[in-house]
Design a protein around this motif. Structure first.
Motif, PDB file in Angstrom:
ATOM      1  N   THR A 233       0.970  -1.292  -0.094  1.00 59.57           N
ATOM      2  CA  THR A 233      -0.034   0.032  -0.003  1.00 59.57           C
ATOM      3  C   THR A 233       0.852   1.252   0.081  1.00 59.57           C
ATOM      4  N   ASP A 234       1.871   1.379   0.892  1.00 58.92           N
ATOM      5  CA  ASP A 234       2.671   2.516   0.907  1.00 58.92           C
ATOM      6  C   ASP A 234       3.511   2.540  -0.619  1.00 58.92           C
ATOM      7  N   THR A 235       3.753   1.861  -1.101  1.00 52.80           N
ATOM      8  CA  THR A 235       4.364   1.755  -2.567  1.00 52.80           C
ATOM      9  C   THR A 235       3.235   2.623  -3.424  1.00 52.80           C
ATOM     10  N   LEU A 236       2.062   1.984  -3.457  1.00 56.97           N
ATOM     11  CA  LEU A 236       1.071   2.393  -4.379  1.00 56.97           C
ATOM     12  C   LEU A 236       0.831   3.963  -4.098  1.00 56.97           C
ATOM     13  N   VAL A 237       0.652   4.345  -2.768  1.00 58.19           N
ATOM     14  CA  VAL A 237       0.703   5.719  -2.365  1.00 58.19           C
ATOM     15  C   VAL A 237       1.578   6.531  -2.929  1.00 58.19           C
ATOM     16  N   GLY A 238       2.769   6.320  -2.720  1.00 54.75           N
ATOM     17  CA  GLY A 238       3.913   6.964  -3.281  1.00 54.75           C
ATOM     18  C   GLY A 238       3.785   6.941  -4.812  1.00 54.75           C
ATOM     19  N   VAL A 239       3.496   6.086  -5.428  1.00 57.29           N
ATOM     20  CA  VAL A 239       3.282   5.996  -7.067  1.00 57.29           C
ATOM     21  C   VAL A 239       2.428   7.183  -7.207  1.00 57.29           C
ATOM     22  N   LEU A 240       1.376   7.208  -6.785  1.00 53.10           N
ATOM     23  CA  LEU A 240       0.147   8.104  -7.081  1.00 53.10           C
ATOM     24  C   LEU A 240       0.343   9.360  -6.389  1.00 53.10           C
ATOM     25  N   ARG A 241       0.847   9.477  -5.508  1.00 52.02           N
ATOM     26  CA  ARG A 241       1.404  10.974  -5.082  1.00 52.02           C
ATOM     27  C   ARG A 241       2.361  11.620  -5.932  1.00 52.02           C
ATOM     28  N   ASP A 242       3.503  10.824  -6.574  1.00 54.80           N
ATOM     29  CA  ASP A 242       4.582  11.352  -7.176  1.00 54.80           C
ATOM     30  C   ASP A 242       3.627  11.436  -8.667  1.00 54.80           C
ATOM     31  N   LYS A 243       2.672  10.977  -9.024  1.00 51.96           N
ATOM     32  CA  LYS A 243       1.952  10.878 -10.345  1.00 51.96           C
ATOM     33  C   LYS A 243       2.756  10.364 -11.191  1.00 51.96           C
ATOM     34  N   LEU A 244       3.294   8.907 -11.095  1.00 50.17           N
ATOM     35  CA  LEU A 244       4.115   8.365 -11.793  1.00 50.17           C
ATOM     36  C   LEU A 244       3.211   7.855 -13.227  1.00 50.17           C
ATOM     37  N   ILE A 245       2.099   7.572 -12.800  1.00 47.84           N
ATOM     38  CA  ILE A 245       1.107   7.032 -13.893  1.00 47.84           C
ATOM     39  C   ILE A 245      -0.260   7.972 -13.702  1.00 47.84           C
TER      40      ILE A 245
END
Length: 315
Positions: A233-245
């Motif tokens: 979950t923490d990885t996914l939150v980081g990905v979304l916060r950083d707008k990688l996708i």
């Protein structure tokens, strides 16, 4: 007479035909697992979340567990395997309602339906959104089994190029190309839509890392409709916060129900569905359509049942 114990109670319009079709069986129905009834039973029909290891100590007669669900991760796998109890499930039952849910989410995002609904609430005539088209895009389906194949079939009708990734790399239905999971990183940069339908196993737990998301297009939509422990979950939150996708659509989570304090609730580039994409008024009807032919086989002494599972592998 064989005793069959349901730890849930079907609707009367489904129960009565079942009783009429199998007069040679003794059916027990309950709204939760009862140890005394389990002790009487050769066959258990369950949604897979109520059976615990300690219950098996009382289930000396139990020979077959029919799981009216696709997932078995909450079941005491090692204890069941040690007893050589046959397990089968309703794999494939979800493909129609889940495909409709997945396509609804994709089209909703492509055709900016959330924006349209928001403007309607505001009573504003606003054309500033930028709809995109599904046709001509590429979808990567991780785990193209019964559900993934059905999604692929419908996507191909929209002129979507489909890529499947599975364990073997063998050709999968309705995939234009199929590769091994080992080749996933090479396929990710090609995809506009990445959909995971993977079960929860030792191999798939936290299989996707930040590195995988860094390989995706910044415009990609990531969808997880398999199991929530595919990504931390923490990885996914980081990905979304950083707008990688561009966006994520989640129907499954590491912790369910999703806690009220989860940071996922506060992100504007994720759609959160409460693990009910497979729900349908026809769910139990379809479950019994799988159970009844298998029960006929069982009563005739056959053990090669539909959707027989390797309980230790998880599928």
């Amino acid at each position: 007479m064989v005793t069959i114990y349901f730890t849930f109670e079907p609707r009367e319009d489904l129960k009565q035909p079942l009783l009429a079709e199998f007069p040679q069986a003794d059916f027990l129905f309950d709204k939760k697992l009862d140890v005394e009834k389990l002790a009487q039973s050769e066959i258990l029909v369950t949604y897979g979340e109520d059976l615990k290891e300690e219950h098996l100590q009382h289930a000396d007669k139990l020979q077959w567990i029919f799981v009216a669900s696709a997932g078995i991760e909450k079941m005491p796998a090692e204890a069941i395997a040690k007893r050589n109890i046959l397990v089968s499930n309703v794999r494939g039952i979800h493909k129609k309602p889940m495909t409709e849910s997945i396509l609804a989410h994709i089209l909703s995002l492509k055709r900016v339906l959330p924006f349209i609904y928001e403007q309607q609430q505001k009573k504003e005539w606003n054309k500033k959104a930028r709809p995109t088209e599904l046709n001509g895009s590429t979808a990567l389906i991780i785990g193209p089994g019964a559900i993934g194949g059905e999604v692929g079939r419908i996507l191909q009708a929209f002129d979507v190029h489909t890529i499947g990734c599975n364990r073997s790399g063998k050709e999968a239905p309705y995939m234009n190309e199929t590769y091994k999971l080992d080749d996933l990183k090479e396929q990710l940069p090609k995809a506009d839509i990445i959909l995971s339908m993977l079960p929860s196993t030792k191999e798939t737990k936290h299989m996707l890392t930040r590195e995988h998301f860094e390989l995706m297009k910044s415009s990609a939509i990531f969808m997880n409709f398999g199991r929530g422990d595919l990504v931390e979950t923490d990885t996914l939150v980081g990905v979304l916060r950083d707008k990688l996708i561009e966006h994520a659509v989640l129907d499954v989570y590491e912790i369910e129900p999703l806690p009220a304090d989860s940071p996922l609730w506060d992100l504007n580039n994720v759609t959160l569905s409460p693990h009910f994409s497979s729900h349908s008024s026809r769910y139990l009807e379809r479950s019994l359509d799988i159970f009844k032919p298998s029960l006929k086989k069982w009563l005739n002494g056959e053990r090669d049942l539909e959707n027989k599972m390797n309980i230790l592998r998880g599928y």
